[in-house]
Design an enzyme around this catalytic site. Structure first.
Site, mmCIF file in Angstrom:
data_model
loop_
_atom_site.group_PDB
_atom_site.id
_atom_site.type_symbol
_atom_site.label_atom_id
_atom_site.label_comp_id
_atom_site.label_asym_id
_atom_site.label_seq_id
_atom_site.Cartn_x
_atom_site.Cartn_y
_atom_site.Cartn_z
ATOM 1 N N LYS A 65 0.843 -1.208 0.000
ATOM 2 C CA LYS A 65 0.000 0.000 0.000
ATOM 3 C C LYS A 65 0.876 1.255 0.000
ATOM 4 O O LYS A 65 0.620 2.203 -0.733
ATOM 5 C CB LYS A 65 -0.950 -0.015 1.212
ATOM 6 C CG LYS A 65 -2.069 -1.046 1.075
ATOM 7 C CD LYS A 65 -2.882 -1.240 2.351
ATOM 8 C CE LYS A 65 -3.852 -2.415 2.181
ATOM 9 N NZ LYS A 65 -4.646 -2.717 3.373
ATOM 10 N N GLN A 78 -4.699 -1.722 9.613
ATOM 11 C CA GLN A 78 -4.650 -3.038 8.989
ATOM 12 C C GLN A 78 -5.233 -4.106 9.912
ATOM 13 O O GLN A 78 -4.914 -4.158 11.101
ATOM 14 C CB GLN A 78 -3.192 -3.374 8.616
ATOM 15 C CG GLN A 78 -3.023 -4.655 7.814
ATOM 16 C CD GLN A 78 -3.619 -4.583 6.400
ATOM 17 O OE1 GLN A 78 -3.771 -3.502 5.826
ATOM 18 N NE2 GLN A 78 -3.956 -5.721 5.842
ATOM 19 N N ASP A 90 -10.888 2.686 3.804
ATOM 20 C CA ASP A 90 -11.114 1.246 3.678
ATOM 21 C C ASP A 90 -12.596 0.949 3.433
ATOM 22 O O ASP A 90 -12.947 -0.157 3.027
ATOM 23 C CB ASP A 90 -10.709 0.538 4.981
ATOM 24 C CG ASP A 90 -9.409 -0.228 4.867
ATOM 25 O OD1 ASP A 90 -9.056 -0.611 3.736
ATOM 26 O OD2 ASP A 90 -8.766 -0.445 5.906
HETATM 27 N N1 GUN Z 1 -6.983 -7.044 6.077
HETATM 28 C C1 GUN Z 1 -7.302 -7.743 4.963
HETATM 29 N N2 GUN Z 1 -7.764 -6.909 4.003
HETATM 30 C C2 GUN Z 1 -7.755 -5.674 4.531
HETATM 31 C C3 GUN Z 1 -8.106 -4.398 4.021
HETATM 32 O O1 GUN Z 1 -8.567 -4.235 2.887
HETATM 33 N N3 GUN Z 1 -7.934 -3.357 4.880
HETATM 34 C C4 GUN Z 1 -7.476 -3.504 6.137
HETATM 35 N N4 GUN Z 1 -7.373 -2.417 6.905
HETATM 36 N N5 GUN Z 1 -7.138 -4.679 6.637
HETATM 37 C C5 GUN Z 1 -7.277 -5.757 5.839
#
Ligand code: GUN
Length: 293
Positions: free
Chosen positions: A52, A96, A119
């Site tokens: 990211k 996350q 998100d």
């Molecule tokens: N864990 C797995 N996929 C995601 C996501 O898209 N965002 C976040 N914050 N955690 C995750």
């Protein structure tokens, strides 16, 4: 059978975003700034967050990574969320998941200001998405719909079977496929771990979205000839022959299912690369205040 190349589509969208960032900068606008909070050292989460941050650099965004050890208290993490909520320079941020079990993911998700929730996990964004209102769409569902759109795959009137009922994929992607929109307008069935007759249902599907997290669950005898198969699975299966020691494995038995499909996504290189692009799109919208003021 046509392979849906998520990697290529994602690269193209990143170029589109980078061009928008250049235009923003040229007109004296704000450079989008994404922050990511990472707790602990889970291998998968480390990789996702690193990707990211790298994607932010590629499109010209600012990014900040905030790290905590596994023993961070819920109170300290909530205080961090508060700080990010009120930091004027940060347009959007993510925490996350998964979080250590002593921290409530629901509490943390709800504490994020929905106007910075790039998100799309906050109840306000999930609710607005379900109602078809402007919002931050969550990354994976939005990436799936974008792939269907860019490949001109007809969804209107089709029977879409979603495997999995998670809050971050199964439920929201079902709502998107149901909406009066293109892509959308599908008849949607959701199957999950307690569904009795999964094979009977998947055999009726024009589109299957597999998001169970069970490696190679979908076999060829469960798929109708000509179906579109979208594989959301990303399980790390131990594998001695690969350098990393694991093989990223989807929910679809690819080799036997692919020949029956009109379109199919590979793992890796299908839905995965699209999810980061969705996050970038939301961050750009946040910086431009195009969803919320
Ligand atoms: N864990 C797995 N996929 C995601 C996501 O898209 N965002 C976040 N914050 N955690 C995750």
């Amino acid at each position: 059978m046509q392979l849906i190349d998520g990697k290529a589509v994602a690269a193209q969208i990143k170029e589109e975003i980078a061009a928008e960032v250049e235009a923003l900068k040229a007109s004296g606008g704000k450079v989008p700034h994404l922050a990511a909070v990472l707790v602990g050292h889970d291998g998968g989460s480390e990789t996702y967050v690193a990707n990211k941050v790298k994607a932010c650099e590629q499109v010209g965004f600012k990014s900040s990574l905030i790290r905590y050890e596994n023993d961070v208290t819920e109170e300290d993490l909530l205080a961090c969320v508060d700080r990010l909520n009120s930091d004027k320079d940060i347009d959007g941020f993510i925490v996350q998941l998964p979080l250590p079990t002593h921290i409530s993911e629901t509490k943390v998700t709800e504490a994020i200001d929905y106007r910075k929730d790039v998100d799309g996990f906050h109840p306000v964004n999930v609710g607005r998405m379900s109602l078809g209102m402007p919002c931050f769409l969550s990354a994976t569902p939005s990436g799936i719909v974008e792939l269907l759109k860019r490949y001109n795959i007809e969804t209107k009137g089709k029977h879409c079977v979603v495997l999995g009922r998670s809050n971050i994929v199964g439920k929201p992607v079902s709502m998107l496929m149901l909406q009066k929109a293109n892509p959308g307008d599908s008849t949607v069935t959701i199957c999950h771990s307690r569904t009795n007759n999964i094979k009977e249902i998947t055999l009726q599907a024009d589109i299957i979205i597999a998001a169970l997290g069970v490696p190679e669950f979908l076999k060829s005898d469960m798929v109708k000839e000509g179906a579109v198969v979208i594989d959301v699975g990303t399980t790390r299966v131990p594998n001695q022959t690969s350098k990393s020691g694991f093989k990223l494995t989807g929910d679809v038995m690819f080799d036997e299912v692919a020949p029956k499909c009109s379109y199919i996504t590979p793992v890796p290189g299908g839905v995965g690369p699209m999810t980061i692009v969705s996050l970038l799109k939301n961050t750009l919208l946040a910086a431009k205040k195009e969803v919320y003021n």
